[in-house]
Write an enzyme that holds these catalytic residues in place. Structure first.
Site, PDB file in Angstrom:
ATOM      1  N   GLN A 151      -4.572   7.067  -6.649  1.00 47.29           N
ATOM      2  CA  GLN A 151      -3.946   7.968  -5.677  1.00 47.29           C
ATOM      3  C   GLN A 151      -2.482   7.591  -5.447  1.00 47.29           C
ATOM      4  OE1 GLN A 151      -5.974   9.343  -2.019  1.00 47.29           O
ATOM      5  NE2 GLN A 151      -4.356   8.278  -0.895  1.00 47.29           N
ATOM      6  N   THR A 152      -2.231   6.364  -4.983  1.00 43.85           N
ATOM      7  CA  THR A 152      -0.888   5.947  -4.583  1.00 43.85           C
ATOM      8  C   THR A 152       0.102   6.035  -5.736  1.00 43.85           C
ATOM      9  OG1 THR A 152      -1.807   4.448  -2.947  1.00 43.85           O
ATOM     10  CG2 THR A 152       0.439   4.033  -3.619  1.00 43.85           C
ATOM     11  N   ARG A 345      -7.819 -20.462  21.114  1.00 46.18           N
ATOM     12  CA  ARG A 345      -7.401 -19.830  19.860  1.00 46.18           C
ATOM     13  C   ARG A 345      -8.580 -19.477  18.958  1.00 46.18           C
ATOM     14  NH1 ARG A 345      -3.308 -24.425  18.049  1.00 46.18           N
ATOM     15  NH2 ARG A 345      -2.773 -23.064  16.298  1.00 46.18           N
ATOM     16  N   GLU A 436      -5.272   2.011   1.874  1.00 49.38           N
ATOM     17  CA  GLU A 436      -6.169   3.023   2.452  1.00 49.38           C
ATOM     18  C   GLU A 436      -5.592   3.613   3.738  1.00 49.38           C
ATOM     19  OE1 GLU A 436      -8.199   3.929   0.405  1.00 49.38           O
ATOM     20  OE2 GLU A 436      -7.998   2.150  -0.845  1.00 49.38           O
ATOM     21  N   ASP A 438      -1.527   3.404   5.781  1.00 47.43           N
ATOM     22  CA  ASP A 438      -0.752   2.480   6.593  1.00 47.43           C
ATOM     23  C   ASP A 438      -1.233   2.546   8.034  1.00 47.43           C
ATOM     24  OD1 ASP A 438       1.946   0.908   7.068  1.00 47.43           O
ATOM     25  OD2 ASP A 438       1.865   2.505   8.568  1.00 47.43           O
TER      26      ASP A 438
END
Length: 677
Positions: A151-152, A345, A436, A438
């Site tokens: 696709q990209t 954390r 998939e 941004d």
């Protein structure tokens, strides 16, 4: 000099002692996460196969070049296929074995969770006719072809509508002509395309009778499976190494197409169709093709959870074994995990991993229902799945990649060693923030969808999305009272998270109504996207607790503790600003909530090792010197360093000769001898 025996023994003792403190049956929670004892038994069978296969070892990878890693991974891929045949595995079992191995190979994307064939397959299954599915999937399952999803492009990614590759129908030959107008239209970043793929399911602008009908999907040959040479008109290759050394054994590639001809039936035509005369028939629902993209985002959610689970397991085990500062009367320094900053954390990251995994399980179930519906051209669930998978993808990619890096930092200097086992997860998973879709583009889709729900609310209509019901608070406007006891109440937590999300949507509505252009409300959409995802994640956590109270009551209390850590860490941390600005909580309540958060962390101190053990990872899966199940990080790190080829006699000799060309320049050799250096 190697660490003393006393230190080695103490580090092992510390982790074993911590393991004994668990307040719940660890094995029972492991069974729950893996879907029951039968499923876990199957997973353990895969683990045994992987552990006993030399081709699957990861020990040499740290010292190999990328090309050497690619060669090793192809050998591993072939061995996977051989084992599947030897064991008479089904296709699903083969994919499960491969995913569990943690090995990525050319021809596979999303690093072990979705391979290119699995990206290839669902697109064909969703959008191909029965005849097309049989032809191409039979070949793929035999490994007679290797597929990828293209696709990209070099100049377009998230903007699918803007793709430049064209598929122009030629009535005279009953063919489509695939063409790249220039290098900006080159397919780029395509996993599996670099060295492996023989075929691609390719997005291209469908042009027939001079009209552009937008992006559609075509099966396009890339390399001949007979001689593996590129098809005439196809220029194909690998795009090169990726950031941080990630995806080293994934052949992300490029391809240019110079008027490559394919038969008309190479267009996937379950929904949209083109006749021999070039007539275009649109699908019943314009967005039926979105189903395959949703599949990829659904899988990212689970991947985010399990990767963060591995990283937090390693970090908590290491920080339990490691001692630094403040020696007691026996000379024992304090365990690193005992420090408040470390607990703040790491413990929320364990809770986050559970939240992602549990929601991933539920989202996969819903996706399977949607898939069955789509096969009947019923798109009822698609809008909800699209919005929620976008929100989950954004949140999971962001929080998991940040969390993996936090695990590394919490491990101090040794965390930066490749032998920690954490750096690989960060390098491999951090690109999920951009592939998939941004993240900042996807959050606009969530914001737009929630605005539609807000419009329905104001017009007295029902919601299109069931998960938008928290918007009701904008009408009822209930008073939510927070105190030291009520903050642990599931209904109150969900009310707070729902009120925040609703008011963020209302604020976006006001901004748009006031004339602010859509391109200038991205940050409002971002906050809505995160708030929507966090509401859904918290709801799934509480739903899981209710389920466990009925089915496995021994597990419910510890999962409830995790739920509180998850909710309160967001309330006091990343979400505090939006909870305050949306007036979901009052400034006067912050101290109370922060104290509750500290208490929630203290509640899971004794369960921390048990909760990470419950993920069920083997030492081979974790591939770590610092976070092995039985401790001994110093001994393991020492041994790992000894395997470095630079430390071999040959390695030392080779570099020594090179170094002498510097040390002995000019008259230095005589000078060194005279000065007795």
């Amino acid at each position: 000099m190697a660490p003393t025996s006393k230190q080695l023994q103490q580090s092992t003792h510390d982790i074993q002692a911590a393991r004994q403190k668990a307040s719940f049956p660890v094995d029972q929670l492991t069974n729950y996460l893996y879907g029951g004892p039968e499923n876990l038994k199957k997973v353990d069978k895969y683990r045994t196969i992987i552990a006993n296969e030399p081709a699957f070892t990861k020990k040499k990878a740290a010292f190999q070049s990328r090309q050497e890693q690619l060669h090793s991974s192809i050998h591993a891929a072939r061995r996977f296929i051989e084992i599947a045949e030897e064991q008479n595995f089904s296709t699903q079992e083969f994919l499960e074995l491969f995913a569990l191995s943690g090995i990525s190979t050319p021809g596979y994307i999303l690093n072990n969770i979705i391979d290119d064939n699995v990206a290839f397959w669902p697109v064909i299954e969703f959008q191909g006719t029965d005849e097309q599915a049989k032809k191409w999937l039979d070949a793929a399952k035999r490994h007679a072809i290797v597929g990828c999803y293209a696709q990209t492009e070099l100049s377009h990614g998230s903007n699918v509508v803007g793709l430049q590759t064209t598929a122009t129908f030629d009535e005279a030959t009953d063919e489509f002509v695939i063409n790249s107008p220039d290098i900006t239209a080159a397919k780029w970043w395509i996993g599996g395309l670099g060295v492996a793929a023989t075929h691609a399911v390719l997005q291209a602008q469908l042009i027939s009778k001079g009209k552009n009908y937008g992006p559609h999907i075509f099966i396009v040959p890339i390399r001949s499976p007979l001689d593996y040479k590129p098809i005439k008109g196809v220029t194909v290759g690998d795009i090169g190494p990726k950031a941080y050394g990630g995806f080293a054994t994934v052949d992300n590639g490029y391809a240019l197409f110079d008027n490559v001809r394919i038969p008309r039936d190479y267009m996937l035509m379950r929904f949209a169709k083109v006749s021999k005369t070039g007539e275009y028939q649109p699908p019943v629902h314009s967005k039926l093709s979105y189903g395959s993209m949703v599949k990829l985002r659904v899988s990212i959610l689970s991947d985010a959870g399990w990767r963060l689970a591995k990283s937090s397991t390693i970090a908590i085990r290491y920080c339990t074994s490691r001692r630094q500062f403040n020696p007691d009367q026996n000379g024992l320094e304090s365990q690193v995990i005992s420090y408040s900053s470390v607990r703040h954390r790491l413990y929320p990251l364990v809770a986050t991993a559970y939240a992602l995994i549990l929601s991933g399980i539920n989202l996969n179930k819903t996706f399977n229902v949607m898939t069955e519906q789509l096969s009947r051209e019923d798109a009822t669930l698609l809008p909800e799945m699209h919005v929620n998978s976008c929100a989950f993808k954004v949140w999971g990619a962001r929080r998991s990649s940040e969390g993996i890096e936090e695990c590394r930092k919490a491990m101090g200097g040794h965390g930066y060693s490749i032998f920690s086992g954490v750096s690989e997860h960060f390098a491999t998973f951090v690109p999920a923030n951009t592939y998939e879709g941004d993240n900042f583009m996807l959050c606009q889709q969530v914001g737009r969808a929630m605005l539609k729900q807000l419009d329905n609310l104001l017009k007295g209509k029902s919601y299109n999305l069931k998960t938008a019901t928290y918007l009701d608070v904008l009408i009822s406007n209930p008073t939510i009272t927070v105190d030291a006891n009520s903050i642990y109440n599931p209904e109150l937590q969900l009310a707070l998270f729902g009120k925040r999300a609703a008011h963020l949507v209302a604020n976006l509505g006001r901004q748009v109504k006031a004339g602010r252009p859509w391109g200038d409300v991205n940050m409002e959409c971002w906050e809505i996207c995160l708030a929507h995802a966090e509401f859904l994640l918290l709801k799934q956590f509480h739903d899981t607790v209710r389920d466990l109270q009925k089915s496995q009551p021994l597990l419910a209390p510890v999962v409830q503790k995790l739920t509180n850590v998850f909710a309160l860490s967001i309330l006091t941390g990343t979400g505090l600003a939006t909870f305050l600005t949306s007036q979901s909580i009052n400034v006067a309540d912050v101290d109370t909530i922060q104290e509750a958060y500290r208490n929630s962390l203290n509640e899971i101190v004794d369960d921390a090792i048990g909760l990470t053990d419950a993920f069920g990872f083997t030492d081979d899966e974790l591939n770590t010197a610092l976070g092995k199940k039985d401790g001994n990080p110093y001994g393991e790190l020492w041994e790992a360093a000894q395997s470095n080829p630079l430390n071999s006699d040959e390695g030392r000799e080779e570099l020594g000769e090179l170094m002498k060309t510097i040390l002995h320049r000019g008259d230095n050799l005589a000078y060194i001898k005279a000065a007795k250096l």
